[in-house]
Design an enzyme around this catalytic site. Structure first.
Site, PDB file in Angstrom:
ATOM      1  N   ASP A  58       0.926  -0.533   0.187  1.00  0.00           N
ATOM      2  CA  ASP A  58      -0.008  -0.188   0.398  1.00  0.00           C
ATOM      3  C   ASP A  58       0.935   1.082  -0.198  1.00  0.00           C
ATOM      4  O   ASP A  58       0.510   2.233  -0.077  1.00  0.00           O
ATOM      5  CB  ASP A  58      -1.070   0.252   1.348  1.00  0.00           C
ATOM      6  CG  ASP A  58      -0.542  -0.315   2.819  1.00  0.00           C
ATOM      7  OD1 ASP A  58       0.617  -0.634   2.476  1.00  0.00           O
ATOM      8  OD2 ASP A  58      -0.971   0.207   3.964  1.00  0.00           O
ATOM      9  N   GLU A  59       2.073   0.753  -0.241  1.00  0.00           N
ATOM     10  CA  GLU A  59       2.870   2.344  -0.022  1.00  0.00           C
ATOM     11  C   GLU A  59       4.098   2.163  -0.771  1.00  0.00           C
ATOM     12  O   GLU A  59       4.991   1.214  -1.482  1.00  0.00           O
ATOM     13  CB  GLU A  59       2.880   2.781   1.415  1.00  0.00           C
ATOM     14  CG  GLU A  59       3.751   1.988   2.029  1.00  0.00           C
ATOM     15  CD  GLU A  59       4.501   2.756   3.310  1.00  0.00           C
ATOM     16  OE1 GLU A  59       4.414   3.693   3.829  1.00  0.00           O
ATOM     17  OE2 GLU A  59       4.543   1.889   4.359  1.00  0.00           O
TER      18      GLU A  59
END
Length: 359
Positions: free
Chosen positions: A106-107
């Site tokens: 997610d990043e």
């Protein structure tokens, strides 16, 4: 290249797992949910923003999360779905640059100093990426835009959810001066408490300490803290990071000595580690137990398998066996850690995590 000339974007999906679940199940929208296990040994992987207002956090024991938010709904993780969405998001990144450093599903960091769009504005690129993510996945992402990785990552958290924060080179030192040290990436919970005991609460407090003072108290990490307080970070964005392990360590406020307490903690650590293994796809053949005693002496014990560990039950059973073989301990344990090594060469891996409990 001078680090101050770089144009770095840090993209962080907002409450990623929980947002995917709310996107796919309309009945969950607007409700406090936690992705993970709600049982006595379960761990929260991600909480929705509706749950976070009650204090529910990632890596929190499920039982504690329920006490904080009695209406909390637990949802079983669907990592195959999260990976598919993550792949789509990375395809969006690749429309602008090939210099991408994923940190997890997610990043990621992006270096857009030179980019495929031919744009001179990293801010404009970040806005385009956020719009494409929303249009194509139905999810939101926050972005930090700056001249180095340290500040870009901190900036992405400033205006969450669905926000953007831009920190220019002449604003970096001021931005860091206002930052609580506990939020600086690279300052873990234990170090943050040590800094607090020394009167270091903010970046400005850190800036006021000279390098000698920091080396006396923080050893080899001192130069990083010294430069961080000044808004300096010359680490490049790496297109790929090869790692050899994935692990979780928990430091306790009170040393643990009894078998029941130790086994309960290693079970919870195993749950947290399995979440990270699933998230990163990092399956390894060797399970490693780490124990740090009250006198700071550290021992490690390991067990290797013929094939990568792909079962949470096998991971937990192996961890318990390694721990129980060391009992009774000669003194209390101030830290327990668990990791998997000898990872599949083809698998992506993310960095280790340190947590501090109780929360």
């Amino acid at each position: 290249m001078d680090s101050r000339l770089r144009k770095i974007i840090h993209i962080d999906m907002d409450a990623f797992y929980a947002s995917v679940e709310q996107r796919d199940d309309p009945s969950l929208r607007g409700k406090p949910i936690a992705v993970g296990g709600g049982g006595p040994r379960g761990v929260v992987a991600t909480a929705s923003y509706e749950a976070r207002v009650f204090g529910v956090k990632s890596a929190m024991p499920g039982a504690r999360a329920r006490r904080l938010c009695p209406d909390l709904l637990f949802v079983k993780p669907r990592f195959e779905v999260y990976r598919a969405v993550s792949t789509h998001v990375r395809e969006i990144f690749a429309r602008f640059t090939d210099v991408i450093q994923p940190l997890s599903l997610d990043e990621a960091y992006l270096d857009v100093t030179e980019n495929k769009a031919g744009s001179s504005s990293a801010t404009a690129i970040a806005q385009q990426i956020r719009r494409m993510i929303r249009d194509e996945t139905g999810l939101t992402a926050s972005a930090g835009v700056s001249y180095n990785k340290l500040i870009a990552k901190l900036a992405s958290d400033q205006n969450k959810p669905d926000g953007i924060c831009v920190v220019r080179p002449d604003e970096g030192a001021r931005f860091m001066a206002q930052m609580p040290v506990r939020r600086i990436h690279g300052v873990g919970p234990v170090t943050a408490r040590r800094m607090q005991a020394l009167g270091i609460e903010t970046g400005a407090d850190l800036l006021a300490r000279d390098l000698g003072f920091l080396q006396q108290h923080f050893g080899s990490a001192a130069p990083f803290y010294y430069r961080a307080a000044r808004g300096e970070d010359d680490r490049p964005v790496h297109e790929r990071q090869e790692r050899k392990s994935v692990s979780v360590e928990d430091t306790f406020f009170d040393d643990l000595i009894t078998q029941d307490a130790l086994v309960a903690e290693i079970d919870r650590i195993a749950q947290s580690l399995w979440t990270r293994i699933e998230k990163s796809g990092a399956y390894g053949r060797t399970v490693v137990l780490k124990i740090k005693f009250a006198d700071f002496r550290i021992i490690t014990r390991s067990r290797s398998m013929n094939a990568p560990v792909r079962s949470p039950d096998l991971l937990a059973e192996t961890a318990r066996a390694l721990l129980i073989a060391q009992l009774p301990l000669r003194m209390g344990a101030r830290l327990l850690g668990l990791g998997v090594h000898n990872l599949d060469a083809e698998e992506p891996v993310e960095q280790s995590q340190q947590l501090s409990f109780p929360l």
